[in-house]
Scaffold this active site. Sequence first.
Site, PDB file in Angstrom:
ATOM      1  N   THR A 275       0.841  -1.091   0.165  1.00  0.00           N
ATOM      2  CA  THR A 275      -0.095  -0.051  -0.182  1.00  0.00           C
ATOM      3  C   THR A 275       0.805   1.240   0.131  1.00  0.00           C
ATOM      4  OG1 THR A 275      -0.278   0.275   2.390  1.00  0.00           O
ATOM      5  CG2 THR A 275      -1.582  -1.190   1.147  1.00  0.00           C
ATOM      6  N   ASP A 276       0.187   2.367  -0.401  1.00  0.00           N
ATOM      7  CA  ASP A 276       0.970   3.774  -0.231  1.00  0.00           C
ATOM      8  C   ASP A 276       0.989   3.569   1.552  1.00  0.00           C
ATOM      9  OD1 ASP A 276       1.789   6.222  -0.186  1.00  0.00           O
ATOM     10  OD2 ASP A 276       0.281   6.982  -1.674  1.00  0.00           O
TER      11      ASP A 276
END
Length: 449
Positions: A275-276
């Site tokens: 994920t970011d």
Amino acid sequence: MKTANVQTESRTNSVSAKSKSRVVTSLGQLLVGITFLLTSMAGQQPFSGNARLETGEERIESLLHQMTLEEKVRMLFGGEQPGVSQLPGVPRLGIPAMLPSDGPRGMSAAQGTAFPSGLGLASSWDPSLFKATGQVIGQESRAAGKTMVFAPALNIQRDPLNGRFFEYLAEDPYLSGQLAAHMVRGIQGERVAACIKHFAANNREWNRDWYMSNVDERTLEEIYLPGFEAAVEQGGAWAVMTAAIGVNGKLACQNRWLLTTTLKDKWGFDGLVLTDYNRARGTEEAALAGLDVSMPWADWKTESFGEPLLDEVTAGKIPMSLIDDKVRRILRVMQRVGLLNGVDPHTGGSVDTAEHQAVARRAAEESLVLLKNNSHTLPLSVKSVKHLVVIGPNANRRLCDGGLGGSSGVRPPYEITALEGLTKRLGADRVEFFQSTRAVNLRQSINAS
């Protein structure tokens, strides 16, 4: 190389049973030595695309077999130590953590060479420049002990409200893909994993955790996705970072059509998806969608890919085979950068060399776009310029260390502003600086009166 002392009988020229044993032992040792040497050499060579070494895969399966369920889930819980960005390893089995660095204008985890923004680099239309830039970023990441870098950033330049335009590449899907693929090759040729971002349609920074990009499938396929596809299929990217936002009703990190149907199944991506830095924000949905690692720094007891994920696997809601696939992808990337072979993360690193500076200068020169020069005013002659007026705050502002915001901040060993460079070249008596155009207008009014 020492050879076995093989005794022979002069009459029959036959080998005694004792000598046969020595020969077999020596040959066995030789084969083991050759196997170890070849394995080490293979582990130290850059991979091409998504190529896999059979010995590497066997090593991965052996480690996977030895891991407990909790050890596996903890590998999916990124940034476990507060303040330390990492993909956790398993110390008990000798698996070290993988330490990433931000990008994409350069390695930002320590002092390093700063390059133009992605938009500037893309103005060169030069794939070879992107590969050279990637090589520098890879070498400097190694110097800092980082084996993953979050670069390149290649979301399409399409939405005028996107707050990350400066670090993305181009408005043309084909151009973006070709440039990104070459940067990926440059980075990964130094045995550093390139993590391309932000997948996909990352069109807002405002309300970035929950904003939803609603884009029809044809537009996604023809405009937003081709760059990522080229970076995966042609560049051979080993990692992908999801967008912070959502796409068509699903957060990007929970979007099965993006992560599994398209990325892993259609494009054959065999690396890891993380994920970011705003985490998975959901356990079962993100895990089943194809997310491998949730980043960063959260509470193991409550974070989606922490204990809640462990509980859902134990309850049978998420199959063990899916967890194994996620861990296998992480180990595969660790294998490719040498971590599973005991290669020091600093191996092959260098920073701020004359060669790196030359690439950065070339990149800066190629990023400049001259639209019109009909009267051949440029380039200016140092001898003929009597008085030069420099206007605007950016002429005297350092733009590297955080100057362009967030992940694009780089800490170069030095930075020369436009004003400093011009003053040094022409002399202070020939250069006049105005912070804003308002000051220029005021002076003009005074002179006119």
